[in-house]
Design a protein around this motif. Structure first.
Motif: not given
Length: 93
Positions: A10-15
């Motif tokens: 469900q994350d909207t950003v990643a690294v």
């Protein structure tokens, strides 16, 4: 090759975890909690350690990283774009 990581589906950003991500590049990401990969095209150059938008995020939307609320988008952020202090702010102040 893995280019970015995220914990929660469900994350909207990643690294971004590699040097040299360039606009137009096809990227592969690893969702750690689900142990699966996803694909995304970079819209901008993104430095290692910075965030990549996984979906379109609208100005004012809550940004989710590693399953946690990390702040608000201060501008519209398109999927595949650089997400950092220039377009995300903390809710603390």
């Amino acid at each position: 090759m893995i280019h970015f990581v995220l914990h929660d589906p469900q994350d909207t950003v990643a690294v971004v975890v590699v040097e040299g991500v360039k606009a137009g590049q096809d990227l592969t990401g690893w969702i750690m909690d689900a142990d699966r990969t996803i694909s995304l095209k970079a819209r901008q150059d993104i430095p290692i350690g910075h965030k990549l938008a996984l979906q379109d995020i609208k100005n004012g939307d809550t940004v989710i990283k590693y399953g946690h609320d990390i702040g608000l988008a201060t501008a519209d952020i398109k999927a595949g774009s650089h997400a950092h202090v220039h377009n995300i702010k903390t809710k603390r102040w």
